[in-house]
Design an enzyme around this catalytic site. Structure first.
Site, mmCIF file in Angstrom:
data_model
loop_
_atom_site.group_PDB
_atom_site.id
_atom_site.type_symbol
_atom_site.label_atom_id
_atom_site.label_comp_id
_atom_site.label_asym_id
_atom_site.label_seq_id
_atom_site.Cartn_x
_atom_site.Cartn_y
_atom_site.Cartn_z
ATOM 1 N N HIS A 98 38.182 4.847 0.048
ATOM 2 C CA HIS A 98 38.488 6.202 0.972
ATOM 3 C C HIS A 98 38.541 6.948 -1.010
ATOM 4 O O HIS A 98 39.102 6.479 -2.188
ATOM 5 C CB HIS A 98 39.948 6.559 0.728
ATOM 6 C CG HIS A 98 40.233 8.114 0.899
ATOM 7 N ND1 HIS A 98 41.184 8.596 -0.171
ATOM 8 C CD2 HIS A 98 40.265 8.538 2.157
ATOM 9 C CE1 HIS A 98 41.051 10.124 0.574
ATOM 10 N NE2 HIS A 98 40.857 10.270 2.142
ATOM 11 N N GLU A 170 33.010 12.517 3.183
ATOM 12 C CA GLU A 170 34.724 13.274 2.163
ATOM 13 C C GLU A 170 34.704 13.528 1.226
ATOM 14 O O GLU A 170 35.333 13.048 -0.138
ATOM 15 C CB GLU A 170 35.400 12.133 2.288
ATOM 16 C CG GLU A 170 36.191 11.941 3.608
ATOM 17 C CD GLU A 170 37.092 11.345 4.411
ATOM 18 O OE1 GLU A 170 38.386 11.898 4.869
ATOM 19 O OE2 GLU A 170 37.756 10.094 3.480
#
Length: 253
Positions: A98, A170
Site C-alpha cells: 500500500h 490505488e
C-alpha cells in the site's frame, strides 16, 4: 463476467467491540451466502483479526485479510508479523505494498516481491497495491509507472501463482481524506494498460481511491475493473452493504 471483489481495509481504526459489531452485522445480513457474482473481503487491524474470524465463522463467504506481513517465516523481526502467523490467525489475504507502507515504512519493489512470494508459498492471496503520485500522473507516466510496480512484484511467477494474485490500483492522488476522487476518464488508460497485461492471468484487478456510493457503479463499468477496494465509505456497515448491493446489480446486468 469475472467475480467482482468488494473489500475494505480498516487501516488503524476500530476497537475490538466496534470490529465485532461490524462483523456481526455483516454475518447476519449475508446469511451464509455472498451476493451473486461478488467476493466480499475485509482487512481489519491485526488486533481484530481473530475476533472477526470468530464472528464470521468457518466457511464464511467473506474472505479475511491482514494489512501487511513479513517475508520471513519467523525470526528476530521485532514488531513484525509473519505470513504463517497471519494464516494461523485466520487470514486468507495479505495486503502488500500500500502507498502508505511505501511512503512511511520503506516498502520497496523488492520487498513487495518477497512478500508476494511469501503469501503464495503459504497458500494465501496476495493483494498487491500499486499507484502513482500526482507528479507522475501530470507528467503522463501513470501506465508505465504502475506496470513497472506490478512487474517488479510479480515478475517470475508461474501462471498458476499469478492466477492467485489480486491487483489493486490505488493512485496516490485519489486516496485518503485529502484524496481527489478519480474521474472515469482518468482511469480508462491505466486500466487499459493493466488489462492488457493481466486480464485473464490474475484473480482480479481492483480500483481503490475515494470510492463512494455515488461513483461505485460508474467505476465498476470501466473496462478491466473487476472490483473495488474501499476505505472510509465501507467503515460503516451500511456503506459496505450498499457497495455489495451495487456490485451484485452490476454482476447481474
Amino acid at each position: 463476467m469475472s467475480t467482482l471483489w468488494i473489500g475494505t481495509s480498516w487501516k488503524m481504526t476500530k476497537t475490538l467491540a466496534e470490529g465485532r459489531a461490524w462483523a456481526e452485522g455483516l454475518r447476519d445480513r449475508l446469511d451464509s451466502a455472498a451476493p451473486t457474482g461478488v467476493q466480499p473481503f475485509v482487512i481489519p487491524s491485526f488486533t481484530a483479526t481473530t475476533t472477526v474470524r470468530e464472528v464470521l465463522g468457518e466457511g464464511s463467504p467473506v474472505l479475511l485479510g491482514v494489512q501487511n506481513a513479513h517475508w520471513e517465516d519467523a525470526g528476530a523481526w521485532t514488531g513484525e508479523v509473519s505470513v504463517p502467523q497471519a494464516k494461523d490467525a485466520g487470514a486468507q489475504i495479505v495486503e502488500i505494498g500500500h502507498s502508505e507502507r511505501r511512503e512511511h515504512f520503506g516498502e520497496t519493489v523488492e520487498t513487495t516481491r518477497l512478500k508476494v512470494a511469501a503469501a503464495l508459498r503459504h497458500g494465501l492471496t496476495p493483494l498487491l497495491c500499486i499507484g502513482e503520485s500526482l507528479e507522475v500522473k501530470d507528467a503522463g507516466g501513470s501506465s508505465e509507472f504502475i506496470l513497472d510496480q506490478a512487474a517488479g512484484a510479480l515478475g517470475g511467477l508461474s501462471a498458476e501463482e499469478l492466477s492467485r494474485v489480486v491487483i489493486a490500483y490505488e493512485p496516490i492522488w485519489a486516496i485518503g481524506e485529502k484524496g481527489r476522487p478519480a474521474t472515469v476518464e482518468e482511469l480508462i488508460e491505466p486500466f487499459a494498460a493493466l488489462g492488457a497485461q493481466y486480464t485473464g492471468t490474475v484473480s482480479g484487478i481492483l480500483f481503490g481511491g475515494s470510492v463512494n456510493l455515488d461513483n461505485a457503479a460508474d467505476l465498476l463499468r470501466i473496462d478491466h475493473v473487476t472490483g473495488l477496494f474501499v476505505g472510509r465509505t465501507a467503515w460503516e456497515l451500511g456503506g459496505y452493504l450498499e457497495l455489495l448491493r451495487i456490485a451484485e446489480a452490476h454482476a447481474g446486468s
